[in-house]
Design a protein around this motif. Structure first.
Motif, mmCIF file in Angstrom:
data_model
loop_
_atom_site.group_PDB
_atom_site.id
_atom_site.type_symbol
_atom_site.label_atom_id
_atom_site.label_comp_id
_atom_site.label_asym_id
_atom_site.label_seq_id
_atom_site.Cartn_x
_atom_site.Cartn_y
_atom_site.Cartn_z
ATOM 1 N N PHE A 293 0.833 -1.201 0.000
ATOM 2 C CA PHE A 293 0.000 0.000 0.000
ATOM 3 C C PHE A 293 0.865 1.247 0.000
ATOM 4 N N ALA A 294 1.960 1.236 0.764
ATOM 5 C CA ALA A 294 2.873 2.381 0.801
ATOM 6 C C ALA A 294 3.479 2.622 -0.577
ATOM 7 N N ALA A 295 3.906 1.547 -1.241
ATOM 8 C CA ALA A 295 4.475 1.675 -2.582
ATOM 9 C C ALA A 295 3.432 2.179 -3.573
ATOM 10 N N ALA A 296 2.184 1.716 -3.411
ATOM 11 C CA ALA A 296 1.113 2.167 -4.304
ATOM 12 C C ALA A 296 0.864 3.660 -4.145
ATOM 13 N N LEU A 297 0.839 4.143 -2.901
ATOM 14 C CA LEU A 297 0.672 5.577 -2.665
ATOM 15 C C LEU A 297 1.822 6.370 -3.279
ATOM 16 N N ASP A 298 3.041 5.856 -3.120
ATOM 17 C CA ASP A 298 4.232 6.521 -3.647
ATOM 18 C C ASP A 298 4.160 6.662 -5.162
ATOM 19 N N THR A 299 3.886 5.568 -5.849
ATOM 20 C CA THR A 299 3.849 5.585 -7.313
ATOM 21 C C THR A 299 2.625 6.334 -7.846
ATOM 22 N N LEU A 300 1.493 6.237 -7.145
ATOM 23 C CA LEU A 300 0.309 6.966 -7.580
ATOM 24 C C LEU A 300 0.513 8.470 -7.462
ATOM 25 N N ALA A 301 1.182 8.898 -6.394
ATOM 26 C CA ALA A 301 1.478 10.322 -6.240
ATOM 27 C C ALA A 301 2.347 10.810 -7.393
ATOM 28 N N ALA A 302 3.353 10.002 -7.772
ATOM 29 C CA ALA A 302 4.209 10.358 -8.905
ATOM 30 C C ALA A 302 3.395 10.410 -10.202
ATOM 31 N N LEU A 303 2.517 9.423 -10.400
ATOM 32 C CA LEU A 303 1.704 9.374 -11.612
ATOM 33 C C LEU A 303 0.819 10.610 -11.742
ATOM 34 N N PHE A 304 0.104 10.949 -10.682
ATOM 35 C CA PHE A 304 -0.782 12.109 -10.730
ATOM 36 C C PHE A 304 0.013 13.405 -10.900
ATOM 37 N N GLY A 305 1.190 13.458 -10.293
ATOM 38 C CA GLY A 305 2.042 14.640 -10.461
ATOM 39 C C GLY A 305 2.471 14.820 -11.905
ATOM 40 N N TYR A 306 2.912 13.730 -12.539
ATOM 41 C CA TYR A 306 3.324 13.800 -13.946
ATOM 42 C C TYR A 306 2.155 14.162 -14.853
ATOM 43 N N ILE A 307 0.985 13.571 -14.586
ATOM 44 C CA ILE A 307 -0.190 13.873 -15.403
ATOM 45 C C ILE A 307 -0.549 15.352 -15.289
ATOM 46 N N LEU A 308 -0.483 15.892 -14.076
ATOM 47 C CA LEU A 308 -0.794 17.307 -13.863
ATOM 48 C C LEU A 308 0.163 18.201 -14.654
ATOM 49 N N VAL A 309 1.459 17.860 -14.626
ATOM 50 C CA VAL A 309 2.447 18.645 -15.373
ATOM 51 C C VAL A 309 2.165 18.591 -16.866
ATOM 52 N N LEU A 310 1.855 17.404 -17.401
ATOM 53 C CA LEU A 310 1.575 17.254 -18.830
ATOM 54 C C LEU A 310 0.311 18.007 -19.231
ATOM 55 N N PHE B 164 8.236 -0.679 -14.700
ATOM 56 C CA PHE B 164 8.000 -1.834 -13.836
ATOM 57 C C PHE B 164 9.127 -2.017 -12.828
ATOM 58 N N LEU B 165 10.368 -1.833 -13.282
ATOM 59 C CA LEU B 165 11.518 -2.005 -12.387
ATOM 60 C C LEU B 165 11.538 -0.932 -11.302
ATOM 61 N N ASN B 166 11.203 0.306 -11.678
ATOM 62 C CA ASN B 166 11.164 1.375 -10.684
ATOM 63 C C ASN B 166 10.042 1.157 -9.679
ATOM 64 N N ALA B 167 8.893 0.680 -10.167
ATOM 65 C CA ALA B 167 7.787 0.376 -9.254
ATOM 66 C C ALA B 167 8.182 -0.746 -8.300
ATOM 67 N N ALA B 168 8.881 -1.754 -8.830
ATOM 68 C CA ALA B 168 9.352 -2.857 -7.983
ATOM 69 C C ALA B 168 10.351 -2.345 -6.955
ATOM 70 N N ALA B 169 11.204 -1.396 -7.364
ATOM 71 C CA ALA B 169 12.197 -0.838 -6.446
ATOM 72 C C ALA B 169 11.529 -0.102 -5.290
ATOM 73 N N VAL B 170 10.473 0.652 -5.595
ATOM 74 C CA VAL B 170 9.751 1.376 -4.542
ATOM 75 C C VAL B 170 9.123 0.392 -3.564
ATOM 76 N N PHE B 171 8.476 -0.645 -4.108
ATOM 77 C CA PHE B 171 7.859 -1.651 -3.231
ATOM 78 C C PHE B 171 8.903 -2.340 -2.356
ATOM 79 N N LEU B 172 10.031 -2.751 -2.975
ATOM 80 C CA LEU B 172 11.066 -3.456 -2.223
ATOM 81 C C LEU B 172 11.702 -2.560 -1.165
ATOM 82 N N PHE B 173 11.767 -1.237 -1.449
ATOM 83 C CA PHE B 173 12.289 -0.294 -0.458
ATOM 84 C C PHE B 173 11.422 -0.335 0.801
ATOM 85 N N PHE B 174 10.105 -0.208 0.624
ATOM 86 C CA PHE B 174 9.198 -0.218 1.770
ATOM 87 C C PHE B 174 9.173 -1.591 2.439
ATOM 88 N N GLU B 175 9.275 -2.663 1.647
ATOM 89 C CA GLU B 175 9.315 -4.017 2.208
ATOM 90 C C GLU B 175 10.565 -4.188 3.071
#
Length: 210
Positions: free
Chosen positions: A100-117, A143-154
């Motif tokens: 869940f922590a990784a999902a919040l992290d990546t979703l925040a990045a996704l929405f931030g990028y979409i807002l900029v675009l 996919f690798l970056n998303a996996a890295a975020v998840f593994l960081f929190f894990e």
């Protein structure tokens, strides 16, 4: 990465632990240890080596407009990442599922990028273009970056943040080796960048040791 190269970019961004440390000192009341001082000195030495390289090699002249602007971007990225690590450090003190922590992290990045675009008026163009021109390298990177975020929190959920930071601090050396082996035509691995990568990695390790 586009302006100063992948190796130099990641070396600058490896300074993020220093930013995190400064925030921890000023906000959380932590104090500098001898290892912290040594780590900061090693990181500064790594950046100094890049400056020397820029003077020695004309194609990477540190005073050229492109490299100056790329360096500024890298410094801003370092500040953002350092502050982000501080927030992760604070967040890791609260029990939360790593997925869940990784999902919040990546979703925040996704929405931030979409807002900029959206603000740049390029969102529709990029969606239309990449739906017909799929870039597998970018997909794999995502996919690798998303996996890295998840593994960081894990990892943080299993051990101390300092230990995780110490291990992830080896990024400059790993990237330098990968670029030198697999991307010789795109990125030149010089003695300066190897030395800088080693200094920066040792600096991050020192900051992670307690």
């Amino acid at each position: 990465m586009r302006r100063i190269g992948a190796i130099r970019g990641i070396i600058f961004i490896a300074m993020a632990p220093v930013v995190t440390l400064m925030i921890a000192i000023s906000v959380l009341g932590e104090r500098l240890s001898l290892l912290d001082v040594i780590g900061i000195a090693l990181l500064a030495s790594g950046i100094a080596i890049l400056v020397v390289e820029g003077i020695a090699y004309s194609d990477r002249n540190m005073f050229s407009k492109v490299v100056r602007s790329g360096t500024v971007v890298a410094v801003v990225a370092t500040l953002c990442q350092g502050i982000g690590y501080s927030f992760r450090k604070l967040g890791s003190g609260i029990p939360i599922d790593p997925i869940f922590a990784a999902a919040l992290d990546t979703l925040a990045a996704l929405f931030g990028y979409i807002l900029v675009l959206v603000m740049m008026g390029k969102l529709r163009f990029y969606i239309q273009y990449y739906l017909t021109h799929i870039n597998l390298w970018l997909v794999a990177s995502g996919f690798l970056n998303a996996a890295a975020v998840f593994l960081f929190f894990e990892a943080v959920s299993e051990t101390n943040v300092s230990v995780v930071s110490m291990i992830t601090g080896s990024q400059p050396v790993v990237i330098a080796l990968l670029c030198g082996v697999f991307m010789r035509d795109l990125e030149r691995l010089t003695r300066f960048t190897i030395m800088s990568s080693i200094f920066v990695t040792l600096g991050v390790v020192m900051l992670g040791l307690k």
